[in-house]
Design a protein around this motif. Structure first.
Motif, PDB file in Angstrom:
ATOM      1  N   UNK A 156       0.865  -1.180   0.000  1.00  0.00           N
ATOM      2  CA  UNK A 156       0.000   0.000   0.000  1.00  0.00           C
ATOM      3  C   UNK A 156       0.898   1.225   0.000  1.00  0.00           C
ATOM      4  N   UNK A 157       0.559   2.196  -0.819  1.00  0.00           N
ATOM      5  CA  UNK A 157       1.312   3.448  -0.835  1.00  0.00           C
ATOM      6  C   UNK A 157       0.356   4.588  -1.164  1.00  0.00           C
ATOM      7  N   UNK A 158       0.829   5.788  -0.924  1.00  0.00           N
ATOM      8  CA  UNK A 158       0.039   6.958  -1.297  1.00  0.00           C
ATOM      9  C   UNK A 158       0.978   8.024  -1.835  1.00  0.00           C
ATOM     10  N   UNK A 159       0.408   8.931  -2.561  1.00  0.00           N
ATOM     11  CA  UNK A 159       1.178  10.022  -3.129  1.00  0.00           C
ATOM     12  C   UNK A 159       0.741  11.322  -2.464  1.00  0.00           C
ATOM     13  N   UNK A 189      -5.383  11.541   1.208  1.00  0.00           N
ATOM     14  CA  UNK A 189      -4.333  11.168   0.268  1.00  0.00           C
ATOM     15  C   UNK A 189      -4.829   9.998  -0.575  1.00  0.00           C
ATOM     16  N   UNK A 190      -4.559  10.055  -1.857  1.00  0.00           N
ATOM     17  CA  UNK A 190      -4.969   9.004  -2.776  1.00  0.00           C
ATOM     18  C   UNK A 190      -4.072   7.789  -2.588  1.00  0.00           C
ATOM     19  N   UNK A 191      -4.673   6.655  -2.277  1.00  0.00           N
ATOM     20  CA  UNK A 191      -3.908   5.445  -1.987  1.00  0.00           C
ATOM     21  C   UNK A 191      -3.861   4.534  -3.213  1.00  0.00           C
ATOM     22  N   UNK A 192      -2.748   3.819  -3.335  1.00  0.00           N
ATOM     23  CA  UNK A 192      -2.599   2.792  -4.370  1.00  0.00           C
ATOM     24  C   UNK A 192      -2.421   1.453  -3.667  1.00  0.00           C
ATOM     25  N   UNK A 237      -7.943   7.713   0.848  1.00  0.00           N
ATOM     26  CA  UNK A 237      -9.115   7.192   0.160  1.00  0.00           C
ATOM     27  C   UNK A 237      -8.655   6.390  -1.045  1.00  0.00           C
ATOM     28  N   UNK A 238      -9.497   5.478  -1.485  1.00  0.00           N
ATOM     29  CA  UNK A 238      -9.217   4.611  -2.619  1.00  0.00           C
ATOM     30  C   UNK A 238     -10.186   4.951  -3.729  1.00  0.00           C
ATOM     31  N   UNK A 253      -4.450   6.162 -13.097  1.00  0.00           N
ATOM     32  CA  UNK A 253      -3.243   5.335 -12.979  1.00  0.00           C
ATOM     33  C   UNK A 253      -3.505   4.013 -12.279  1.00  0.00           C
ATOM     34  N   UNK A 254      -4.730   3.764 -11.917  1.00  0.00           N
ATOM     35  CA  UNK A 254      -5.090   2.499 -11.297  1.00  0.00           C
ATOM     36  C   UNK A 254      -4.921   2.521  -9.801  1.00  0.00           C
ATOM     37  N   UNK A 255      -6.033   2.637  -9.070  1.00  0.00           N
ATOM     38  CA  UNK A 255      -5.966   2.608  -7.630  1.00  0.00           C
ATOM     39  C   UNK A 255      -5.640   1.216  -7.117  1.00  0.00           C
ATOM     40  N   UNK A 256      -6.006   0.177  -7.894  1.00  0.00           N
ATOM     41  CA  UNK A 256      -5.740  -1.211  -7.524  1.00  0.00           C
ATOM     42  C   UNK A 256      -5.039  -1.889  -8.693  1.00  0.00           C
TER      43      UNK A 256
END
Length: 137
Positions: A84-87, A98-101, A124-125, A131-134
Protein backbone atom coordinates in the motif's frame (compact mmCIF):
# COMPACT_ATOMS: atom_id res chain seq x y z
CA UNK A 1 23.05 36.24 -21.93
CA UNK A 2 25.01 33.40 -20.35
CA UNK A 3 23.64 34.32 -16.91
CA UNK A 4 20.05 34.07 -18.21
CA UNK A 5 20.67 30.53 -19.51
CA UNK A 6 22.30 29.50 -16.22
CA UNK A 7 19.34 30.88 -14.27
CA UNK A 8 16.88 29.13 -16.60
CA UNK A 9 18.77 25.84 -16.30
CA UNK A 10 18.85 26.18 -12.51
CA UNK A 11 15.12 26.90 -12.41
CA UNK A 12 14.38 23.86 -14.62
CA UNK A 13 16.49 21.61 -12.37
CA UNK A 14 14.70 22.90 -9.29
CA UNK A 15 11.34 22.33 -10.94
CA UNK A 16 12.23 18.73 -11.89
CA UNK A 17 13.52 17.93 -8.39
CA UNK A 18 10.37 19.41 -6.84
CA UNK A 19 8.13 17.39 -9.18
CA UNK A 20 9.96 14.16 -8.34
CA UNK A 21 9.57 14.84 -4.62
CA UNK A 22 5.84 15.56 -4.94
CA UNK A 23 5.12 12.51 -7.13
CA UNK A 24 7.13 10.09 -4.97
CA UNK A 25 4.97 7.41 -3.37
CA UNK A 26 5.01 7.04 0.39
CA UNK A 27 4.94 3.37 1.41
CA UNK A 28 2.57 2.40 4.23
CA UNK A 29 3.55 -0.35 6.66
CA UNK A 30 0.94 -3.12 6.64
CA UNK A 31 0.33 -5.71 9.37
CA UNK A 32 -1.70 -8.77 8.38
CA UNK A 33 -4.23 -9.57 11.10
CA UNK A 34 -5.82 -12.65 9.58
CA UNK A 35 -8.38 -14.06 7.21
CA UNK A 36 -11.89 -15.46 7.52
CA UNK A 37 -14.28 -17.24 5.24
CA UNK A 38 -16.49 -14.65 3.61
CA UNK A 39 -19.24 -16.27 1.53
CA UNK A 40 -21.45 -13.21 1.23
CA UNK A 41 -21.30 -11.41 -2.14
CA UNK A 42 -19.96 -7.92 -1.53
CA UNK A 43 -19.09 -6.52 -4.96
CA UNK A 44 -15.69 -5.39 -3.70
CA UNK A 45 -11.99 -6.01 -4.04
CA UNK A 46 -10.74 -3.69 -1.31
CA UNK A 47 -12.32 -1.60 1.43
CA UNK A 48 -10.57 0.88 3.71
CA UNK A 49 -12.34 1.06 7.05
CA UNK A 50 -11.64 4.12 9.20
CA UNK A 51 -14.07 3.54 12.07
CA UNK A 52 -16.17 0.86 13.71
CA UNK A 53 -19.17 2.31 11.84
CA UNK A 54 -17.45 1.42 8.54
CA UNK A 55 -16.95 -2.17 9.77
CA UNK A 56 -20.66 -2.87 10.33
CA UNK A 57 -20.89 -4.97 7.12
CA UNK A 58 -17.98 -7.20 8.10
CA UNK A 59 -19.51 -8.99 11.08
CA UNK A 60 -17.57 -12.21 10.38
CA UNK A 61 -14.33 -10.40 11.30
CA UNK A 62 -13.77 -10.15 15.05
CA UNK A 63 -12.71 -6.55 15.64
CA UNK A 64 -13.15 -6.48 19.41
CA UNK A 65 -10.38 -4.35 20.83
CA UNK A 66 -9.26 -2.97 17.45
CA UNK A 67 -7.66 0.45 17.98
CA UNK A 68 -9.68 2.67 15.61
CA UNK A 69 -8.13 5.81 17.09
CA UNK A 70 -4.63 4.92 15.85
CA UNK A 71 -5.28 2.51 12.97
CA UNK A 72 -7.30 1.95 9.83
CA UNK A 73 -8.34 -1.49 8.63
CA UNK A 74 -8.00 -2.70 5.04
CA UNK A 75 -10.19 -5.61 3.98
CA UNK A 76 -9.61 -7.45 0.70
CA UNK A 77 -11.91 -10.07 -0.79
CA UNK A 78 -10.12 -12.96 -2.42
CA UNK A 79 -6.69 -11.40 -2.89
CA UNK A 80 -3.87 -10.95 -0.41
CA UNK A 81 -2.49 -7.46 -0.02
CA UNK A 82 1.04 -7.01 -1.34
CA UNK A 83 1.68 -3.32 -0.66
CA UNK A 84 0.00 0.00 0.00
CA UNK A 85 1.31 3.45 -0.83
CA UNK A 86 0.04 6.96 -1.30
CA UNK A 87 1.18 10.02 -3.13
CA UNK A 88 1.34 13.52 -1.74
CA UNK A 89 0.22 14.72 -5.19
CA UNK A 90 -3.57 14.92 -5.40
CA UNK A 91 -5.09 14.72 -8.92
CA UNK A 92 -8.57 15.09 -7.45
CA UNK A 93 -9.70 18.08 -5.45
CA UNK A 94 -9.48 16.58 -1.96
CA UNK A 95 -8.08 18.78 0.76
CA UNK A 96 -6.89 16.33 3.42
CA UNK A 97 -7.23 12.80 2.07
CA UNK A 98 -4.33 11.17 0.27
CA UNK A 99 -4.97 9.00 -2.78
CA UNK A 100 -3.91 5.44 -1.99
CA UNK A 101 -2.60 2.79 -4.37
CA UNK A 102 -3.16 -0.87 -3.53
CA UNK A 103 -1.14 -3.75 -4.99
CA UNK A 104 -2.67 -7.23 -4.63
CA UNK A 105 -1.10 -10.64 -5.24
CA UNK A 106 -2.16 -12.24 -8.53
CA UNK A 107 -3.36 -15.50 -6.91
CA UNK A 108 -6.78 -15.39 -5.33
CA UNK A 109 -9.18 -17.34 -3.11
CA UNK A 110 -12.65 -15.88 -3.61
CA UNK A 111 -13.99 -17.36 -0.37
CA UNK A 112 -11.61 -15.51 1.97
CA UNK A 113 -11.63 -12.02 3.43
CA UNK A 114 -8.14 -10.85 4.38
CA UNK A 115 -7.77 -8.00 6.82
CA UNK A 116 -4.83 -5.75 7.59
CA UNK A 117 -3.95 -2.98 9.99
CA UNK A 118 -2.26 0.24 8.92
CA UNK A 119 -1.52 3.40 10.88
CA UNK A 120 -4.28 5.98 10.95
CA UNK A 121 -3.85 8.06 7.78
CA UNK A 122 -6.51 10.11 6.07
CA UNK A 123 -6.57 8.16 2.77
CA UNK A 124 -9.11 7.19 0.16
CA UNK A 125 -9.22 4.61 -2.62
CA UNK A 126 -10.46 5.57 -6.06
CA UNK A 127 -10.82 2.34 -8.04
CA UNK A 128 -11.37 4.32 -11.24
CA UNK A 129 -8.30 6.54 -10.87
CA UNK A 130 -6.49 6.92 -14.22
CA UNK A 131 -3.24 5.33 -12.98
CA UNK A 132 -5.09 2.50 -11.30
CA UNK A 133 -5.97 2.61 -7.63
CA UNK A 134 -5.74 -1.21 -7.52
CA UNK A 135 -3.19 -3.28 -9.42
CA UNK A 136 -2.01 -6.91 -9.36
CA UNK A 137 1.56 -8.27 -9.20
Amino acid sequence: MRLKWMMLLGFCCLLIISALFVLKSQKITVKELGSVKGDRERGMLVRILKSSDDAIHFDEINLDGFDWKNHNLIVTKGWKLKKVSYSTFQPINRVKEKLVKIVLHKQSDDNLLYYYQIKKIDIFLDEHYANGGITFE
